[in-house]
Design a protein around this motif. Structure first.
Motif, PDB file in Angstrom:
ATOM      1  N   GLY A  26      32.133  48.790   9.291  1.00 10.80           N
ATOM      2  CA  GLY A  26      33.049  48.645   8.171  1.00 10.80           C
ATOM      3  C   GLY A  26      33.897  49.901   8.074  1.00 10.80           C
TER       4      GLY A  26
ATOM      5  N   ALA B  54      37.310  51.108   5.847  1.00 11.80           N
ATOM      6  CA  ALA B  54      38.375  50.813   4.886  1.00 11.80           C
ATOM      7  C   ALA B  54      39.734  51.131   5.493  1.00 11.80           C
TER       8      ALA B  54
ATOM      9  N   GLN C 130      31.164  42.968   3.414  1.00  9.77           N
ATOM     10  CA  GLN C 130      30.564  44.101   2.698  1.00  9.77           C
ATOM     11  C   GLN C 130      31.134  44.205   1.290  1.00  9.77           C
TER      12      GLN C 130
ATOM     13  N   ARG D 188      21.509  49.840   7.284  1.00  6.73           N
ATOM     14  CA  ARG D 188      22.343  50.715   8.108  1.00  6.73           C
ATOM     15  C   ARG D 188      22.249  52.117   7.501  1.00  6.73           C
TER      16      ARG D 188
ATOM     17  N   ASP E  98      28.836  59.876  14.100  1.00  9.13           N
ATOM     18  CA  ASP E  98      29.211  60.622  15.305  1.00  9.13           C
ATOM     19  C   ASP E  98      29.073  59.821  16.594  1.00  9.13           C
TER      20      ASP E  98
ATOM     21  N   ARG F 100      34.567  55.485  13.620  1.00  6.20           N
ATOM     22  CA  ARG F 100      35.812  56.120  14.068  1.00  6.20           C
ATOM     23  C   ARG F 100      36.014  55.946  15.571  1.00  6.20           C
TER      24      ARG F 100
ATOM     25  N   ASP G 297      40.080  58.307   4.582  1.00  3.06           N
ATOM     26  CA  ASP G 297      39.077  57.338   4.135  1.00  3.06           C
ATOM     27  C   ASP G 297      38.746  57.552   2.672  1.00  3.06           C
TER      28      ASP G 297
HETATM   29  C1  FMN Z   1      38.558  55.764   7.585  1.00  2.00           C
HETATM   30  C2  FMN Z   1      37.154  55.394   7.255  1.00  2.00           C
HETATM   31  C3  FMN Z   1      36.899  54.270   6.452  1.00  2.00           C
HETATM   32  C4  FMN Z   1      35.556  53.902   6.169  1.00  2.00           C
HETATM   33  N1  FMN Z   1      35.321  52.778   5.426  1.00  2.00           N
HETATM   34  C5  FMN Z   1      34.047  52.310   5.300  1.00  2.00           C
HETATM   35  C6  FMN Z   1      33.785  51.059   4.653  1.00  2.00           C
HETATM   36  O1  FMN Z   1      34.688  50.375   4.145  1.00  2.00           O
HETATM   37  N2  FMN Z   1      32.495  50.635   4.606  1.00  2.00           N
HETATM   38  C7  FMN Z   1      31.461  51.375   5.150  1.00  2.00           C
HETATM   39  O2  FMN Z   1      30.312  50.942   5.102  1.00  2.00           O
HETATM   40  N3  FMN Z   1      31.687  52.565   5.743  1.00  2.00           N
HETATM   41  C8  FMN Z   1      32.950  53.033   5.844  1.00  2.00           C
HETATM   42  N4  FMN Z   1      33.192  54.218   6.486  1.00  2.00           N
HETATM   43  C9  FMN Z   1      32.059  54.925   7.094  1.00  2.00           C
HETATM   44  C10 FMN Z   1      31.911  54.534   8.555  1.00  2.00           C
HETATM   45  O3  FMN Z   1      31.625  53.163   8.713  1.00  2.00           O
HETATM   46  C11 FMN Z   1      30.820  55.364   9.270  1.00  2.00           C
HETATM   47  O4  FMN Z   1      29.599  55.156   8.638  1.00  2.00           O
HETATM   48  C12 FMN Z   1      31.138  56.854   9.263  1.00  2.00           C
HETATM   49  O5  FMN Z   1      32.486  57.066   9.658  1.00  2.00           O
HETATM   50  C13 FMN Z   1      30.198  57.611  10.195  1.00  2.00           C
HETATM   51  O6  FMN Z   1      30.355  57.181  11.516  1.00  2.00           O
HETATM   52  P1  FMN Z   1      31.247  58.015  12.580  1.00  2.00           P
HETATM   53  O7  FMN Z   1      30.896  59.486  12.367  1.00  2.00           O
HETATM   54  O8  FMN Z   1      30.763  57.474  13.927  1.00  2.00           O
HETATM   55  O9  FMN Z   1      32.675  57.712  12.296  1.00  2.00           O
HETATM   56  C14 FMN Z   1      34.479  54.661   6.703  1.00  2.00           C
HETATM   57  C15 FMN Z   1      34.761  55.800   7.460  1.00  2.00           C
HETATM   58  C16 FMN Z   1      36.060  56.182   7.734  1.00  2.00           C
HETATM   59  C17 FMN Z   1      36.329  57.408   8.575  1.00  2.00           C
END
Ligand code: FMN
Length: 365
Positions: A16, A18, A70, A172, A208, A231, A357
């Motif tokens: 997910g 946003a 979600q 999660r 990450d 990301r 975000d």
């Molecule tokens: C731009 C952006 C939007 C996000 N929107 C959501 C969201 O709508 N729902 C959600 O569960 N997590 C959201 N997250 C969290 C990510 O799903 C993820 O858990 C978080 O970025 C950590 O993973 P990463 O370090 O691999 O990016 C968002 C993160 C980012 C950067």
């Protein structure tokens, strides 16, 4: 790799996100091997108001399965009604967002702030579960705590125990705290701890994962069942199949190490990039109309450009996109020919602006 009754074809999931993980992003990813996808967080009250918020919340297509809808909110009743709408619209799984680092509203917790208000969190878990037929699986998205205190970890486990007791199918876990927002590293040892504590439950690990190598490494190092790719999937729908390829090689009898295994991967060709870009924009136009699609796709194009040999110049052309015409112009200029793509530069991998975000989450408030 199960979410309740749903068997997943691979352990890599489109997170997910946003502002990103709409039907366009999910569809482009699915056509390239993504087995499971999650919508962006939908605020329950916005859905219940009907209109555009509701339309956007229930936007799925036949090829967009299995998919989790979600929802995020503060009140058990409104969360339960939003969950029923999503299940009625055809979502296969309902995921509750107890992770987003939005501010509390009017002293009511939502998102990651449920980790400060466990009683409210438990009431929401129960109300949503009671409102849905048993056949519809429910899951929760949690961060590893509100902060680094032991009390916060206790509250994490209280919420998790309640979720299992209510019949939730999976959790999660994002390896950052709510206070950390998107800064610093995600703490993968915590993911391992959770999986070791609940070996029979489905755990999705998050934080990450920027490359297919990271995705496989998370499985190997933490033992989680599914990797939540966030990301790392923006402008990179190829990551799902690449991770699956790496995993198969790593687990084959030859058991190649990750370094040897990655020799079997190639970056997407210019032609493959063009196809994904064109598909993504076309579906975004159906959903959002030309003007909004132009704005949303600009940031996507910037991320896609990392795979182009002229990435800096392509990126600056994507930055100037406002319309379908501009978008088509960039594709004709840079993506008309054949040729190999490149792997993104190491410093490009982590450049999605987490600040954006937070604004997105808070804009939804
Ligand atoms: C731009 C952006 C939007 C996000 N929107 C959501 C969201 O709508 N729902 C959600 O569960 N997590 C959201 N997250 C969290 C990510 O799903 C993820 O858990 C978080 O970025 C950590 O993973 P990463 O370090 O691999 O990016 C968002 C993160 C980012 C950067």
């Amino acid at each position: 790799m199960r979410i309740g009754p749903i068997q997943l074809a691979s352990p890599f999931c489109q997170a997910g996100l946003a502002g990103y993980s709409d039907r366009a992003m999910r569809t482009v990813a699915r056509r390239r091997g993504c087995a499971y996808a999650v919508t962006e967080a939908m605020l329950d009250v916005i859905m219940l108001n009907g209109g555009e918020g509701l339309r956007r919340s229930i936007d799925i297509s036949d090829e967009d399965h299995p998919v989790a809808g979600q929802i995020m909110g503060s009140e058990p009743e409104t969360m339960a009604r939003a969950a029923q709408i999503m299940a009625g619209a055809g979502y296969d799984v309902i995921d509750l967002n107890f992770a987003c680092p939005v501010k509390k509203i009017k002293n009511k917790a939502r998102g990651g702030h449920m980790l400060l208000d466990v009683d409210r969190g438990v009431s929401v878990l129960k109300a949503v579960r009671d409102a849905l037929p048993p056949a519809v699986p429910t899951t929760i998205s949690l961060r590893r705590g509100f902060d680094d205190s032991p009390e916060s970890t206790d509250r994490f486990y209280q919420l998790l125990e309640s979720a299992w007791a209510e019949g939730y199918s999976a959790v999660r876990v994002h390896g950052r705290t709510v206070e950390q927002k998107y800064l610093g590293r995600a703490h993968w040892p915590f993911l391992r701890e959770v999986k070791q504590r609940y070996p029979d439950k489905t755990i999705l690990g998050s934080g990450d994962v920027f490359t297919p190598q990271d995705a496989v490494r998370m499985l190997e190092e933490t033992g989680v069942d599914v990797v939540w790719i966030a990301r790392g999937a923006i402008g990179n729908p190829w990551i799902f199949r690449q991770a699956q390829t790496l995993l198969q090689i790593a687990r084959s009898p030859a058991g190649l190490g990750p370094h040897e295994a990655e020799q079997h991967l190639t970056p997407p060709t210019i032609h493959e990039q063009r196809e994904a870009l064109a598909e993504h924009f076309a579906i975004a136009m159906q959903i959002h109309g030309e003007s909004l699609a132009g704005r949303r796709m600009r940031k996507m194009g910037i991320k896609y450009s990392r795979f182009h040999p002229e990435s800096a110049r392509v990126k600056s052309d994507f930055i100037a996109v406002h319309s379908l015409r501009d978008w088509t112009g960039v594709l004709s200029k840079w993506y008309a020919g054949e040729g190999p793509g490149v792997w993104p530069a190491a410093d490009a991998a982590d450049e999605v602006n987490a600040g954006a975000d937070l604004q997105t989450c808070e804009a939804g408030a």
